[in-house]
Design a protein around this motif. Structure first.
Motif, mmCIF file in Angstrom:
data_model
loop_
_atom_site.group_PDB
_atom_site.id
_atom_site.type_symbol
_atom_site.label_atom_id
_atom_site.label_comp_id
_atom_site.label_asym_id
_atom_site.label_seq_id
_atom_site.Cartn_x
_atom_site.Cartn_y
_atom_site.Cartn_z
ATOM 1 N N GLU A 41 76.539 45.714 -0.285
ATOM 2 C CA GLU A 41 75.751 46.875 -0.727
ATOM 3 C C GLU A 41 75.711 46.992 -2.242
ATOM 4 O O GLU A 41 74.679 47.340 -2.809
ATOM 5 N N ASN A 42 76.816 46.702 -2.910
ATOM 6 C CA ASN A 42 76.838 46.771 -4.371
ATOM 7 C C ASN A 42 76.159 45.581 -5.025
ATOM 8 O O ASN A 42 75.755 45.656 -6.184
ATOM 9 N N ARG A 43 76.051 44.463 -4.299
ATOM 10 C CA ARG A 43 75.472 43.243 -4.848
ATOM 11 C C ARG A 43 74.042 42.984 -4.370
ATOM 12 O O ARG A 43 73.398 42.039 -4.825
ATOM 13 N N LYS A 44 73.555 43.799 -3.462
ATOM 14 C CA LYS A 44 72.278 43.562 -2.792
ATOM 15 C C LYS A 44 71.123 43.318 -3.771
ATOM 16 O O LYS A 44 70.375 42.348 -3.634
ATOM 17 N N GLU A 45 70.977 44.179 -4.741
ATOM 18 C CA GLU A 45 69.870 44.055 -5.691
ATOM 19 C C GLU A 45 69.911 42.709 -6.417
ATOM 20 O O GLU A 45 68.887 42.020 -6.538
ATOM 21 N N GLN A 46 71.075 42.308 -6.892
ATOM 22 C CA GLN A 46 71.203 41.038 -7.609
ATOM 23 C C GLN A 46 70.991 39.842 -6.675
ATOM 24 O O GLN A 46 70.364 38.856 -7.062
ATOM 25 N N LEU A 47 71.494 39.925 -5.453
ATOM 26 C CA LEU A 47 71.298 38.839 -4.491
ATOM 27 C C LEU A 47 69.816 38.616 -4.198
ATOM 28 O O LEU A 47 69.348 37.474 -4.139
ATOM 29 N N SER A 51 67.574 35.354 -5.156
ATOM 30 C CA SER A 51 66.824 34.666 -4.103
ATOM 31 C C SER A 51 65.354 34.514 -4.485
ATOM 32 O O SER A 51 64.764 33.440 -4.327
ATOM 33 N N ARG A 52 64.776 35.573 -5.016
ATOM 34 C CA ARG A 52 63.360 35.505 -5.443
ATOM 35 C C ARG A 52 63.178 34.509 -6.593
ATOM 36 O O ARG A 52 62.169 33.803 -6.654
ATOM 37 N N THR A 53 64.153 34.445 -7.493
ATOM 38 C CA THR A 53 64.085 33.491 -8.597
ATOM 39 C C THR A 53 64.080 32.054 -8.074
ATOM 40 O O THR A 53 63.279 31.228 -8.503
ATOM 41 N N VAL A 54 64.970 31.768 -7.149
ATOM 42 C CA VAL A 54 65.028 30.418 -6.568
ATOM 43 C C VAL A 54 63.715 30.071 -5.877
ATOM 44 O O VAL A 54 63.147 28.996 -6.076
#
Length: 115
Positions: A41-47, A51-54
């Motif tokens: 939940e705390n990392r969701k935005e960065q994950l 993913s979108r960057t990759v």
């Protein structure tokens, strides 16, 4: 396992970009579920950003495929926490993944699990 192109085609289903993004995140968790990612939940935005960057490297006209059975009839399936079966492509108990295809390259992101 040696698969023919026809067998691969029958086991991979096209999905949309958002489902591909979700799956790339979920592949990082235990049993291919985002809920299995530590502190999700705390990392969701960065994950999701990562993913979108990759996936962006494959371009706007890229197509995505998975072996998630729920994607067979639903290319916009929610793959963040899939409660689905996988059309395994290996000798392992379970495997799942994402294939990204552009005009110039193919990317394969895969995870394996064995009892």
């Amino acid at each position: 396992m040696p698969w023919s192109p026809e067998q691969i085609q029958e086991s991979l289903y096209e999905i949309g970009g958002e489902s591909a993004t979700q799956l790339l995140v979920a592949l990082q968790g235990d049993f291919y579920q985002a809920a299995g990612i530590k502190d999700f939940e705390n990392r969701k935005e960065q994950l999701f950003k990562d993913s979108r960057t990759v996936l962006a490297r494959f371009g706007a006209n890229s197509t995505f495929f998975t072996n998630a059975a729920d994607a067979y009839e639903n290319p916009t399936v929610d793959l963040l926490n899939p409660d689905t079966e996988w059309s395994c492509l290996s000798v392992y108990t379970t495997d799942c993944g994402l294939v990204a295809v552009s005009d110039t390259e193919v990317g394969v992101f895969w995870a394996f699990w064995e009892d």
